[in-house]
Scaffold this active site. Sequence first.
Site, PDB file in Angstrom:
ATOM      1  N   HIS A 146      28.580   3.754  -9.083  1.00  0.00           N
ATOM      2  CA  HIS A 146      28.266   3.057  -7.841  1.00  0.00           C
ATOM      3  C   HIS A 146      27.567   4.002  -6.862  1.00  0.00           C
ATOM      4  O   HIS A 146      26.532   3.682  -6.286  1.00  0.00           O
ATOM      5  CB  HIS A 146      29.574   2.519  -7.243  1.00  0.00           C
ATOM      6  CG  HIS A 146      29.444   1.799  -5.953  1.00  0.00           C
ATOM      7  ND1 HIS A 146      29.477   0.430  -5.847  1.00  0.00           N
ATOM      8  CD2 HIS A 146      29.280   2.268  -4.690  1.00  0.00           C
ATOM      9  CE1 HIS A 146      29.347   0.090  -4.578  1.00  0.00           C
ATOM     10  NE2 HIS A 146      29.220   1.181  -3.845  1.00  0.00           N
ATOM     11  N   GLU A 147      28.126   5.177  -6.697  1.00  0.00           N
ATOM     12  CA  GLU A 147      27.535   6.130  -5.760  1.00  0.00           C
ATOM     13  C   GLU A 147      26.160   6.592  -6.231  1.00  0.00           C
ATOM     14  O   GLU A 147      25.238   6.770  -5.435  1.00  0.00           O
ATOM     15  CB  GLU A 147      28.457   7.342  -5.564  1.00  0.00           C
ATOM     16  CG  GLU A 147      29.868   7.015  -5.127  1.00  0.00           C
ATOM     17  CD  GLU A 147      29.941   6.179  -3.876  1.00  0.00           C
ATOM     18  OE1 GLU A 147      29.002   6.241  -3.061  1.00  0.00           O
ATOM     19  OE2 GLU A 147      30.924   5.434  -3.718  1.00  0.00           O
ATOM     20  N   HIS A 150      23.556   4.132  -5.319  1.00  0.00           N
ATOM     21  CA  HIS A 150      23.106   4.291  -3.928  1.00  0.00           C
ATOM     22  C   HIS A 150      22.043   5.385  -3.846  1.00  0.00           C
ATOM     23  O   HIS A 150      21.017   5.236  -3.188  1.00  0.00           O
ATOM     24  CB  HIS A 150      24.276   4.683  -3.023  1.00  0.00           C
ATOM     25  CG  HIS A 150      25.165   3.548  -2.620  1.00  0.00           C
ATOM     26  ND1 HIS A 150      24.694   2.314  -2.234  1.00  0.00           N
ATOM     27  CD2 HIS A 150      26.512   3.474  -2.516  1.00  0.00           C
ATOM     28  CE1 HIS A 150      25.712   1.536  -1.925  1.00  0.00           C
ATOM     29  NE2 HIS A 150      26.822   2.207  -2.096  1.00  0.00           N
ATOM     30  N   HIS A 156      24.381  -2.510  -1.353  1.00  0.00           N
ATOM     31  CA  HIS A 156      25.432  -3.388  -1.853  1.00  0.00           C
ATOM     32  C   HIS A 156      24.850  -4.780  -2.089  1.00  0.00           C
ATOM     33  O   HIS A 156      24.027  -5.262  -1.309  1.00  0.00           O
ATOM     34  CB  HIS A 156      26.597  -3.470  -0.864  1.00  0.00           C
ATOM     35  CG  HIS A 156      27.348  -2.187  -0.759  1.00  0.00           C
ATOM     36  ND1 HIS A 156      27.686  -1.602   0.429  1.00  0.00           N
ATOM     37  CD2 HIS A 156      27.828  -1.362  -1.729  1.00  0.00           C
ATOM     38  CE1 HIS A 156      28.340  -0.465   0.191  1.00  0.00           C
ATOM     39  NE2 HIS A 156      28.436  -0.301  -1.099  1.00  0.00           N
ATOM     40  N   TYR A 202      30.795  -6.091  -3.286  1.00  0.00           N
ATOM     41  CA  TYR A 202      32.150  -6.005  -2.750  1.00  0.00           C
ATOM     42  C   TYR A 202      33.034  -7.079  -3.376  1.00  0.00           C
ATOM     43  O   TYR A 202      32.550  -8.097  -3.850  1.00  0.00           O
ATOM     44  CB  TYR A 202      32.142  -6.254  -1.240  1.00  0.00           C
ATOM     45  CG  TYR A 202      31.791  -5.077  -0.370  1.00  0.00           C
ATOM     46  CD1 TYR A 202      31.417  -3.859  -0.897  1.00  0.00           C
ATOM     47  CD2 TYR A 202      31.845  -5.207   1.006  1.00  0.00           C
ATOM     48  CE1 TYR A 202      31.103  -2.794  -0.068  1.00  0.00           C
ATOM     49  CE2 TYR A 202      31.531  -4.151   1.846  1.00  0.00           C
ATOM     50  CZ  TYR A 202      31.161  -2.941   1.287  1.00  0.00           C
ATOM     51  OH  TYR A 202      30.851  -1.904   2.119  1.00  0.00           O
TER      52      TYR A 202
END
Length: 246
Positions: A146-147, A150, A156, A202
Amino acid sequence: MINNEEEKKHNLNVLLQLTQINLKQKPALFMVLFNTGSSEVLIEGDLVFPKTRNALYCLNNNCFWKKNSNNIVEIPYIVTYNNKLVIANAMSTFHSKTCIRFVARSTQSDYISIENKDGCYSSLGRTGGKQVVSLNRQGCVYHGIHELLHALGFYHEQTRSDRDKYVMINWENISPDMAQNFQKQNTNNQNTPYDYGSIMHYGKTTFSIQPGLETITPIPDETVEIGQSQGMSNTDILRVNKLYGC
Ligand SMILES: [Zn+2]
């Protein structure tokens, strides 16, 4: 990303920090930190918003990593994080499914530094120079992917420009200081479908003012599962490949 289980487990409180980072293209950035309520700061949402435009629409593509003559996108990195297996696993998915290659840094000027800081966060896209990707041991070891997404330039999922067709944001249930994380962005969706199963989405109750209250409700079918932390979805992989021309 945060799913319901993690949210319950960590009972997240939130800290919003506006960070001005001196980048080559000099956008103002928001970095969102998620506090565990303990002395340790735990981040999973870790957003970075250029004030000018979405990173996926950055000028001259300066916020993306460059492809070399072999059509490979090398991203130099150093690791001071003590669980290198987690890092290796996160990177291996990119290596097997995309043209992204994380390579040990030698002298490259632009690189990511993977550290175990107070929280989990990353800049959005390539910032120029050293950029920290923080993976807090207690909070996001499973979210290395996930990081890293980014750091490649991805927002997101629930902030996509067309998200209102797919999810309803329940503003009244969102902690006021976290509302920024739900603001719609001018994203380049690359003709890929909205993906409830993206690792960048999310969960339903992320940043709720009260445990169990939904901040995001999928529409029209509210029973659809959203958010996961297992790995990149097929669409996540497709987007990396499209964005970087793999
Ligand atoms: Zn995030």
